[in-house]
Design an enzyme around this catalytic site. Structure first.
Site, short mmCIF file in Angstrom:
data_model
loop_
_atom_site.label_atom_id
_atom_site.label_comp_id
_atom_site.label_asym_id
_atom_site.label_seq_id
_atom_site.Cartn_x
_atom_site.Cartn_y
_atom_site.Cartn_z
N HIS A 98 6.97 -8.45 3.74
CA HIS A 98 7.07 -8.91 2.36
C HIS A 98 7.79 -10.23 2.21
CE1 HIS A 98 5.41 -4.97 1.60
NE2 HIS A 98 4.83 -5.63 0.62
N GLU A 138 -6.03 1.46 1.36
CA GLU A 138 -5.14 0.95 2.41
C GLU A 138 -4.79 2.04 3.41
OE1 GLU A 138 -1.54 -0.59 0.59
OE2 GLU A 138 -1.64 0.88 -1.02
N ASP A 163 -1.72 -2.90 4.90
CA ASP A 163 -1.42 -1.54 5.34
C ASP A 163 -2.59 -0.93 6.10
OD1 ASP A 163 1.26 -0.97 4.65
OD2 ASP A 163 0.69 -0.99 2.54
N CYS A 212 -7.02 -7.33 -1.59
CA CYS A 212 -5.79 -8.03 -1.96
C CYS A 212 -4.83 -8.10 -0.79
CB CYS A 212 -5.15 -7.38 -3.18
SG CYS A 212 -4.76 -5.64 -2.91
C1 PEP Z 1 -1.72 -4.21 1.38
O1 PEP Z 1 -1.23 -3.21 1.90
O2 PEP Z 1 -2.67 -4.86 1.88
C2 PEP Z 1 -1.21 -4.71 0.10
C3 PEP Z 1 -1.81 -5.67 -0.55
O3 PEP Z 1 -0.07 -4.14 -0.37
P1 PEP Z 1 1.40 -4.47 0.13
O4 PEP Z 1 1.31 -5.69 1.03
O5 PEP Z 1 2.22 -4.72 -1.09
O6 PEP Z 1 1.77 -3.24 0.86
MG MG Z 2 0.10 -1.88 0.84
#
Ligand code: PEP
Ligand code: MG
Length: 572
Positions: free
Chosen positions: A190, A432, A456, A503
């Site tokens: 993140h 995911e 994920d 995403c």
């Molecule tokens: C993902 O897991 O691809 C996602 C977009 O969510 P995050 O990165 O917030 O886990």
């Molecule tokens: Mg995720």
């Protein structure tokens, strides 16, 4: 020659500045007998005064940069510093036991921490964390140890840290923090995602950068190829300044595409959307010509504070985003806490495998007050734009049904209260978890849309922690196993008349884009800074031609082969 360290390029761009090491101070408290308690109390009072001054400055700064709610945590720390019970207890201990201020403070705060930690109430438990923070600050003054806090930076620096937590990242001031480099993390951790949304260059997963760099040394970070140069020579500085100029030039070229549609050489339209973490990211989104918000990670609203955001606070944030997007689609994801995104005030149990644990929708279906508050805020905000609600980490149909049922219950309550709610909110889910990707056909009958969360999905499919640089070689977006899951999800959506987006970070990756286009992805949601390069890339791709070659790509047997295939066939 300078020393060069290689890591993972996490946010494109080049930065040149002094290193600022962000580390937890080593605070070793030794109990000593003293002779002059008066002098010792003065030392203690002085350390308190210095800490107070420091915290007041941080609070003012945080209010300006991050808003009142996030600055509230510093107000709580100031209250601890002013607590007469704590101060008097330390002073009496020094006086009566003739011990040094460090050990008196350590003992007294230790006692308070244990007391608060043993209370049943979560809010009181959180006070223990405040006291711990304050103890660290005052001890650092007593021991003359430098205490670095990201929100205190007032000159241009590159942050060097073992890791940056999402809350550290949220405190960074983009005017001063030119970039950062960390020991741990990967492209989809993140801190890396935040760096991209803040448009600051970053290199992560260097394994040892904190050992190699002294505070104040000049460093260059190249977030494009993932390298860090320590103490560069003048010719290296020249070389990188040129590279930086070239990067700026390229950005100016891309900027011409801001208001242009996203379409391929053969005239096929796709949607290029942006991922955001807070309404503050909207400026970057609009400047980069996003056609939608494909993922609003609402968990950042819950961070850097000491209690849950209220329904009204959330409503204001969601409404702001919806209004500023002026009717363009906005996919808002419900709370995805857990994994590497912690909320200390929720006091969740420590877990051996937090990424596989009690997180996201699992927690929300269990802690329904938190979930319902968020859903009400979302539903109320829906009257102000084009809202799509998305649930994270769905593994089973039952979870999706439960979440949707709760959403409908809250809608009915609001309607009964005569509160305006849009009647065209689409409800979708993140794909995911491999189980959901495999069963996409069944899910597609009940959802309005899918958004594939490859960050994920890849870690779970390859069984490789996305935060762990030791196994980052397994983080393979182009692995045919991943491509085949992605294909399954897109095909299932289309068979059922639904749309499929992505995403995860893969959606903005130049090697993945031709493949995703060929697989028929409808919406690509990415960091704002990737949108214009992606739009420019699409102009040179022929969708029909790429789609025709996909059969062949899916038969390849490694990520490496796929990568080479894309470079040879789809790159100019
Ligand atoms: C993902 O897991 O691809 C996602 C977009 O969510 P995050 O990165 O917030 O886990
Ligand atoms: Mg995720």
């Amino acid at each position: 020659m300078s020393q060069q360290i290689t890591g993972i390029g996490a946010s494109a761009g080049i930065a040149i500045a002094k290193a600022f090491k962000l580390e937890d101070p080593v605070l070793e408290v030794e109990k000593k007998t003293i002779e002059d308690p008066k002098q010792e109390i003065e030392r203690f009072t002085d350390a308190i005064a210095k800490s107070k001054k420091e915290l007041e400055a941080i609070k003012v700064h945080a209010e300006k940069e991050l808003g009142e709610d996030k600055a509230a945590i510093f107000a709580a720390h100031l209250l601890v510093l002013e607590d007469p019970e704590l101060i008097d207890n330390v002073k009496s201990k020094i006086n009566e036991e003739m011990v040094n201020a460090e050990s008196a403070l350590d003992d007294v705060t230790g006692m308070f921490i244990t007391m608060f930690e043993n209370m049943d109430n979560d809010y009181m438990k959180e006070r223990a964390a405040d006291i711990r923070d304050v103890r660290k600050r005052v001890l650092a003054h007593l021991l003359n140890v430098t205490f670095s806090s990201p929100s205190m930076i007032t000159e241009e620096v590159i942050i060097i840290a073992k890791d940056l937590t999402p809350s550290d990242t949220a405190q960074l001031n983009r005017n001063y923090v030119k970039g950062f480099a960390t020991d741990i993390g990967g492209r989809t951790s993140h801190s890396a995602i935040m760096a991209r949304s803040m448009e600051i260059p970053a290199v992560v997963g260097t394994k040892k950068i904190t050992e190699e760099i002294e505070n104040g040394t000049i460093v260059i970070i190249d977030g494009i190829d993932g390298s860090v140069l320590i103490d560069p020579t003048s010719s290296e500085l020249d070389e990188y300044r040129k590279k930086l100029d070239k990067h700026i030039e390229q950005k100016q070229e891309w900027a011409k595409l801001v208001g242009e549609p996203s379409k391929t050489k053969d005239g096929q339209r796709v949607e290029l959307a942006a991922n955001i973490g807070t309404p503050k990211d909207l400026e970057g989104v609009l400047n980069n010509g996003a056609e939608a918000i494909g993922l609003y990670r609402t968990e950042f609203l819950y961070m850097n504070r000491d209690q849950l955001p209220t329904e009204d606070e959330q409503f204001e944030a969601y409404k702001e985003v919806l209004e500023k997007m002026e009717g363009k689609p906005v996919v808002i994801r419900t709370l995805d806490i857990g994994g590497d995104k912690e909320l200390p005030y929720l006091d969740l149990p420590d877990e051996l495998n937090p990424f596989l644990g009690y997180r996201a929708i699992r927690l929300c279906l269990d802690e329904q007050t938190i979930f319902r508050t968020q859903l009400r805020a979302l539903l109320r905000a829906s009257a102000f734009g084009n809202l799509k609600v998305m649930f994270p980490m769905i593994a089973t149909l039952d979870e999706f049904r439960q979440a949707k049922k709760i959403l409908n219950e809250e809608r009915q309550k609001l309607v009964a209260e005569n509160i305006r709610v849009s009647d065209s909110i689409q409800v979708g889910m993140m794909v995911e978890i491999p189980a959901a990707a495999v069963m996409a056909d069944q899910f597609a009958k009940e959802v309005d849309f899918f958004s594939i969360g490859t960050n994920d999905l890849i870690q779970y499919t390859m069984a490789a922690d996305r935060m762990n640089e030791q196994v980052s070689y397994l983080y393979q977006p182009y692995n045919p196993a991943i491509l085949s899951l992605v294909k399954n999800v897109i095909d299932a959506a289309h068979r059922n008349g639904k749309w499929a987006g992505m995403c995860g970070e893969m959606a903005g990756d130049e090697t993945a884009i031709p493949l995703l286009l060929g697989l028929g992805l409808d919406e690509f949601s990415m960091s704002a800074t990737s949108i214009l390069p992606a739009r420019s890339q699409l102009l040179h791709l022929d969708k029909a031609e790429v789609a025709a070659k996909l059969e062949e790509v899916l038969q390849l047997d490694s990520s490496q082969q796929v990568m080479e295939y894309v470079r040879n066939h789809f790159f100019q």
